[in-house]
Motif scaffolding. Structure first.
Motif, mmCIF file in Angstrom:
data_model
loop_
_atom_site.group_PDB
_atom_site.id
_atom_site.type_symbol
_atom_site.label_atom_id
_atom_site.label_comp_id
_atom_site.label_asym_id
_atom_site.label_seq_id
_atom_site.Cartn_x
_atom_site.Cartn_y
_atom_site.Cartn_z
ATOM 1 N N UNK A 76 0.921 -1.420 0.170
ATOM 2 C CA UNK A 76 -0.054 -0.049 -0.088
ATOM 3 C C UNK A 76 0.658 1.444 0.031
ATOM 4 N N UNK A 77 2.048 0.995 0.388
ATOM 5 C CA UNK A 77 2.842 2.292 -0.146
ATOM 6 C C UNK A 77 3.022 3.283 -1.561
ATOM 7 N N UNK A 78 3.030 4.336 -1.509
ATOM 8 C CA UNK A 78 2.627 5.194 -2.380
ATOM 9 C C UNK A 78 4.581 5.003 -3.170
ATOM 10 N N UNK A 112 12.481 5.190 -2.090
ATOM 11 C CA UNK A 112 13.269 6.051 -2.430
ATOM 12 C C UNK A 112 13.364 6.793 -0.984
ATOM 13 N N UNK A 113 12.432 7.592 -0.714
ATOM 14 C CA UNK A 113 12.732 8.501 1.245
ATOM 15 C C UNK A 113 13.153 7.192 2.026
ATOM 16 N N UNK A 162 16.134 4.096 6.031
ATOM 17 C CA UNK A 162 16.856 3.319 6.177
ATOM 18 C C UNK A 162 18.227 2.762 5.830
ATOM 19 N N UNK A 163 18.627 3.198 5.488
ATOM 20 C CA UNK A 163 20.513 3.370 5.107
ATOM 21 C C UNK A 163 21.663 3.241 6.102
ATOM 22 N N UNK A 164 21.611 4.199 7.294
ATOM 23 C CA UNK A 164 22.358 4.335 8.598
ATOM 24 C C UNK A 164 20.685 3.494 9.086
#
Length: 222
Positions: free
Chosen positions: A36-38, A43-44, A49-51
């Protein structure tokens, strides 16, 4: 990374549950949330999450990269978005961080082939006809004053080649990075439509190269 094809998606979900049997309910919940994620928020979310992922144990990071590849290759092919996502994670997990103050490639002729790889890959992603692809390719190379080099066939642009190309281009000078990203933006905009996956791939590429995104319309077409 879950596929749009329902059958493939179900196979991927079943495989994920096998990987995390003790967290089946959690995996199912995340799967529902992701569906359900647009697309514009994908990408945001990766950037956020990367850190956190960088703090994981190296063995866990290695396992995560392997799982990303498995999911990405499930349909027997890798698109530019998936390659860029893998490149970003691989780069983020690297023990030897790239020195952003040292840009060893300052002349375009040194990376003419690599530029052509990225340009050709993006042009193939436009879905245009062969004649239009050739014309667009020549126009983009003219921006770099690169008269040599034909449009590289799609079958020659393997995932490994694109990954290694992005890795090499990360050493470009800021000016060359910006020039490359601007041309990539022009390719995406050539038909007046910015598709969601094109935008996402371009954004991930900007993160991998540590270079700002070119200006694009706020509205996208999925």
């Amino acid at each position: 990374l879950l596929d749009d094809n329902e059958q493939i998606r179900q196979q991927q979900q079943a495989w994920l549950l096998e990987q995390y049997p003790d967290a089946a309910n959690y995996v199912k919940t995340l799967t529902l949330l992701s569906s359900s994620l647009q697309e514009r928020l994908a990408i945001p979310l990766v950037e956020l999450l990367v850190p956190l992922l960088k703090t994981l144990d190296s063995d866990v990071q290695k396992g995560l990269l392997e799982q990303v590849l498995v999911l990405a290759k499930w349909d027997k092919k890798l698109n530019l978005f998936e390659i860029c996502l893998y490149s970003l994670l691989k780069q983020s997990f690297s023990e030897v961080l790239p020195d952003r103050s040292s840009h060893t490639i300052k002349k375009i002729n040194v990376v003419a082939y690599e530029f052509n790889c990225i340009v050709s890959c993006l042009i193939h992603n436009t879905g245009s006809g062969e004649t239009e692809k050739q014309a667009l390719h020549q126009r983009m190379l003219n921006v770099f004053t690169m008269k040599q080099g034909a449009l590289i066939a799609e079958k020659e642009l393997s995932a490994k080649k694109i990954y290694l190309t992005l890795k090499k281009l990360s050493a470009l000078s800021p000016m060359l990075k910006r020039s490359l990203m601007d041309v990539c933006g022009d390719i995406v905009l050539h038909d007046g439509i910015v598709r969601a996956q094109e935008y996402q791939a371009l954004k991930l590429m900007s993160l991998v190269l540590a270079c700002p995104m070119p200006a694009l319309p706020l509205t996208t077409n999925t």
